[in-house]
Design an enzyme around this catalytic site. Structure first.
Site, PDB file in Angstrom:
ATOM      1  N   GLN A   7       9.984  58.636  38.742  1.00 56.71           N
ATOM      2  CA  GLN A   7       9.758  57.654  39.574  1.00 56.71           C
ATOM      3  C   GLN A   7      10.776  57.571  40.534  1.00 56.71           C
ATOM      4  O   GLN A   7      12.046  57.989  40.253  1.00 56.71           O
ATOM      5  CB  GLN A   7       9.844  56.446  38.588  1.00 56.71           C
TER       6      GLN A   7
ATOM      7  N   TYR B   4      -2.084  60.587  31.446  1.00 57.45           N
ATOM      8  CA  TYR B   4      -1.215  60.991  32.733  1.00 57.45           C
ATOM      9  C   TYR B   4       0.235  60.772  32.391  1.00 57.45           C
ATOM     10  O   TYR B   4       0.949  60.324  33.060  1.00 57.45           O
ATOM     11  CB  TYR B   4      -1.817  60.031  33.767  1.00 57.45           C
TER      12      TYR B   4
ATOM     13  N   ASP C  25      -1.561  55.805  33.074  1.00 55.10           N
ATOM     14  CA  ASP C  25      -0.971  55.887  34.246  1.00 55.10           C
ATOM     15  C   ASP C  25      -1.190  56.680  35.449  1.00 55.10           C
ATOM     16  O   ASP C  25      -0.615  57.759  35.607  1.00 55.10           O
ATOM     17  CB  ASP C  25       0.581  56.088  33.735  1.00 55.10           C
TER      18      ASP C  25
ATOM     19  N   CYS D 237      -0.727  52.451  40.675  1.00 57.05           N
ATOM     20  CA  CYS D 237       0.156  52.504  41.830  1.00 57.05           C
ATOM     21  C   CYS D 237      -0.309  52.212  43.182  1.00 57.05           C
ATOM     22  O   CYS D 237       0.162  52.436  44.217  1.00 57.05           O
ATOM     23  CB  CYS D 237       0.976  53.926  41.734  1.00 57.05           C
TER      24      CYS D 237
END
Length: 420
Positions: free
Chosen positions: A252, A284, A351, A378
């Site tokens: 991240q 993921y 994710d 995201c």
């Protein structure tokens, strides 16, 4: 109408970061404009019948939420901090508006007893939050960020990286056409790797489809990595565990994101009353940060097994090292194809990348019938699309939350917990 200047009243805000105006009944998306403003804008894309795109030339009547540019690189044309001219609190309000809009319009969610998700900050910093960045090296050795929708480089430093990350980058001496990947670990040490220029694949074909296909092939082709400074791996600590991740691997960008997202996943599962022994699918899952957080959670459930699925061998190797003392098994492969052979999950954490999980993965998760799903997005539109597909098959969102994943930008991260 391209290159035409118009005086427009901006009445709304759209996912993607543009203000919304109308001209002769036609929608105009205006980059650099805020709701309530009157602006002079230049039409830059008039190719669609239903809408046009424009960019602000002059602000005639400014919003009270407009501030001086907080990122000089963005002001100089870099494609980094597209909302650095917006007060941070108001930027999060705009993110919530955009997220609520796509959840209704794309996800087909009604109120259904849930208020639209708010967008929270990941920390107190508006600047100096980014621990990883990538810079391009031009033919003359110039190092910088790529321009917004341009191949030109901007050498003015971005305001997002943590202090020290960009120190002395102009003197690093990267080879022309390469990229420099810079990362700072939890210990404060900087590491820099040079990625060789992408290999150009295929013939010269003149059609646009051929060029796009060659560009995709070049981006996905293996690239030589050279350590410029520090080590090939960088260490990040989340909770009581420390991961060693390749400098060019995924982690991240926001220094607080792994802690906040993993803690939120635990909180969401506790919200819906998950208790007892659970078998987890961490889809993921990368380096297994969610698995680690759920294994370490001091709550009402115990992870008795976890299947971590990802395509990145470096991330999975990091997961194997960090989770050697846990009942976790890593699986390298595409999620939709891999989960068909896994043991039944009680809980799924998904994710996916920016494109979302998609129909095949959502349908496979539903077919496995877990008691709870934590889904992460995201990209707001892909998040809404995935949640809508879950909802159409009997899974209901019980709680959700948005996050300002990249301060000074329009990007919003979403998390939701669903049960049948």
């Amino acid at each position: 109408m391209a290159d035409l200047d118009l005086d427009l009243d901006v009445t709304g805000y759209a996912n993607g970061g543009a203000g919304v105006a109308r001209h002769d009944g036609r929608v105009v998306f205006v980059t650099g404009a805020l709701p309530g403003e009157r602006v002079r804008a230049r039409i830059v894309d008039d190719s669609k019948a239903s809408f046009a795109r424009a960019a602000v030339v002059e602000v005639l009547d400014a919003s009270e939420h407009r501030v001086d540019e907080q990122c000089r690189a963005a002001a100089a044309g870099a494609g980094c901090c597209d909302l650095s001219f917006v007060d941070a609190d108001y930027a999060r309000e705009l993110g919530a508006v955009a997220l609520g809009d796509v959840l209704t319009r794309i996800g087909r969610f009604s109120s259904d007893g849930l208020e639209a998700p708010t967008v929270a900050a990941l920390g107190d910093e508006v600047t100096g939050w980014r621990v990883r960045t990538r810079l391009a090296v031009a033919a003359d050795g110039t190092v910088g960020l790529r321009g917004r929708k341009s191949a030109e480089l901007v050498t003015v430093p971005c305001a997002a990286p943590v202090a020290g990350l960009l120190d002395g980058v102009a003197e690093l001496g990267g080879a022309a056409g390469t990229e420099l990947v810079l990362a700072v670990g939890s210990d404060g040490r900087r590491h820099i790797a040079e990625l060789a220029a992408p290999t150009q694949a295929g013939g010269r074909g003149k059609d646009r489809r051929g060029r796009a296909q060659r560009a995709r092939s070049a981006r996905s082709a293996p690239r030589t990595v050279r350590t410029v400074e520090g080590r090939p791996h960088v260490e990040y600590t989340v909770g009581k565990r420390t991961w060693s991740i390749p400098v060019t691997g995924f982690w991240q960008a926001h220094r607080n994101a792994p802690d906040v997202y993993s803690a939120t996943a635990v909180d969401l599962l506790e919200t819906v009353g998950v208790t007892g022994d659970v078998h987890l699918w961490d889809l993921y899952g990368g380096a297994g940060v969610f698995t680690a957080a759920l294994c370490d959670a001091d709550g009402g459930f115990t992870v008795t097994g976890s299947d971590i699925v990802d395509t990145d061998p470096g991330a999975l190797a990091a997961a194997d090292r960090v989770l050697a003392d846990e009942p976790a098994v890593t699986h390298r492969g595409q999620v939709a194809a891999t989960i068909a052979d896994l043991a039944h999950p009680d809980v799924v954490v998904s994710d996916p990348p920016r494109s979302g999980a998609g129909a095949d993965v959502v349908d496979a998760i539903v077919a496995a019938s877990p008691s709870a799903v934590v889904h992460v997005g995201c990209d707001a539109a892909a998040f809404a699309r995935d949640l809508g597909r879950f909802a159409a098959q009997g899974y209901r969102v019980r709680a959700w939350q948005g996050f300002a994943a990249f301060p000074m930008t329009h990007h919003v991260e979403g998390m939701a917990v669903l049960t049948q």
